[in-house]
Design a protein around this motif. Structure first.
Motif: not given
Length: 300
Positions: A163-166, A102-112, A92-94
């Motif tokens: 952004l929400f789906y990301a 989209v990709y950087p937001i997904v990867r930024g949320m992950g580690p936190l 849905m995000a893509y």
């Protein structure tokens, strides 16, 4: 092979192998993300990839790895559900947003989220230097997404939905990373969990892809779907398999942070092979991302 991997658990050699596997997974994950957001519809691409790696797993689970222990089945079923929900949010995000946003937001949320979650699940502790590294990496990734978004001409309403789906996908990354790490550690032979998961979770998403395919006015060629699926399936084996092994050998949080350097590799691929401009700001943010990962890995 599994005996050799198990012999490295808790050793310096095992930690260095986990480091190498996480970096390899980061490079391949950048490739995998680009494949899904390529010229084909993301729903179709994801379904093609899932079918491919599920079929590839059949001879492996039948002839090469042990049958899952009874206690492993609930973990496999739970992983299937988590991966399915993650893929829904990602598609849905893509579908709504540009890959560079989209990709950087997904990867930024992950580690936190992952570093917080593994503290509860595995009792992993991180010092001030490592936490600074996590925050530095994550916010540099978010800033990279912000730079890309500022130069983007997305419709504002569509942008907020994307952004929400990301963000939702980022939570999915943390969920499957933590759950899969638990599953890999819950079995004697890590190959059992890895390949049975590839087999089982690859059957849930393709029916949605079929419905999307039937509704398309202009359908992509079967050959294009097959080639994308095979390549993506092989990349998935190497990428996700590597990260799951790494979580067996080292701290889950450290491995998760190292994987998110995939944002840097994605930008480097674009610069080296696609002739995309990087600029001083993006270059500085990539240095911050890499520096954050180094602090997490070697600041403990």
């Amino acid at each position: 092979m599994s005996e050799w991997v198990l012999s490295l658990e808790g050793t310096d050699a095992g930690r260095m192998l986990a480091f190498g596997l996480a970096i390899m997974a980061a490079v391949l994950h950048a490739v995998f993300g680009a494949l899904q957001k390529g010229s084909l519809d993301p729903w179709i691409t994801r379904g093609s990839i899932d079918v491919s790696y599920s079929l590839m797993s059949i001879p492996i689970v039948l002839f090469l790895v042990p049958w899952p222990e009874p206690h492993l089945w609930p973990l496999l079923i739970g992983a299937m559900v988590i991966h399915f929900l993650y893929k829904l949010a990602q598609a849905m995000a893509y579908e709504r947003g540009d890959y560079t946003v989209v990709y950087p937001i997904v990867r930024g949320m992950g580690p936190l989220i992952t570093v917080i979650a593994v503290g509860f699940v595995f009792g992993e502790n991180y010092n001030v230097v490592q936490w600074f590294g996590v925050i530095c990496l994550s916010f540099a990734i978010f800033a990279l997404a912000g730079v890309n978004l500022a130069q983007n001409k997305m419709d504002r309403a569509t942008m907020w939905v994307a952004l929400f789906y990301a963000v939702l996908t980022g939570f999915g990354v943390a969920a499957y990373t933590t759950w899969d790490a638990y599953g890999v550690r819950a079995t004697v032979n890590p190959f059992t969990f890895i390949f049975w998961l590839f087999l089982l979770e690859g059957v849930l998403f393709p029916p949605i892809s079929v419905l999307k395919y039937r509704a398309m006015a202009v359908k992509p060629a079967v050959s294009a779907m097959a080639s994308r699926g095979i390549i993506g399936g092989l990349v998935a084996f190497a990428s996700f398999g590597a990260i799951m092994f790494a979580t067996r050998l080292d701290k889950v949080g450290e491995v998760a942070v190292l994987r998110e350097t995939s944002v840097v590799f994605a930008a480097l691929i674009g610069w080296l092979f696609l002739r995309e401009k990087v600029g001083f700001l993006r270059a500085g943010l990539m240095v911050a991302i890499a520096g954050g990962a180094i602090l997490v890995e070697f600041g403990g």
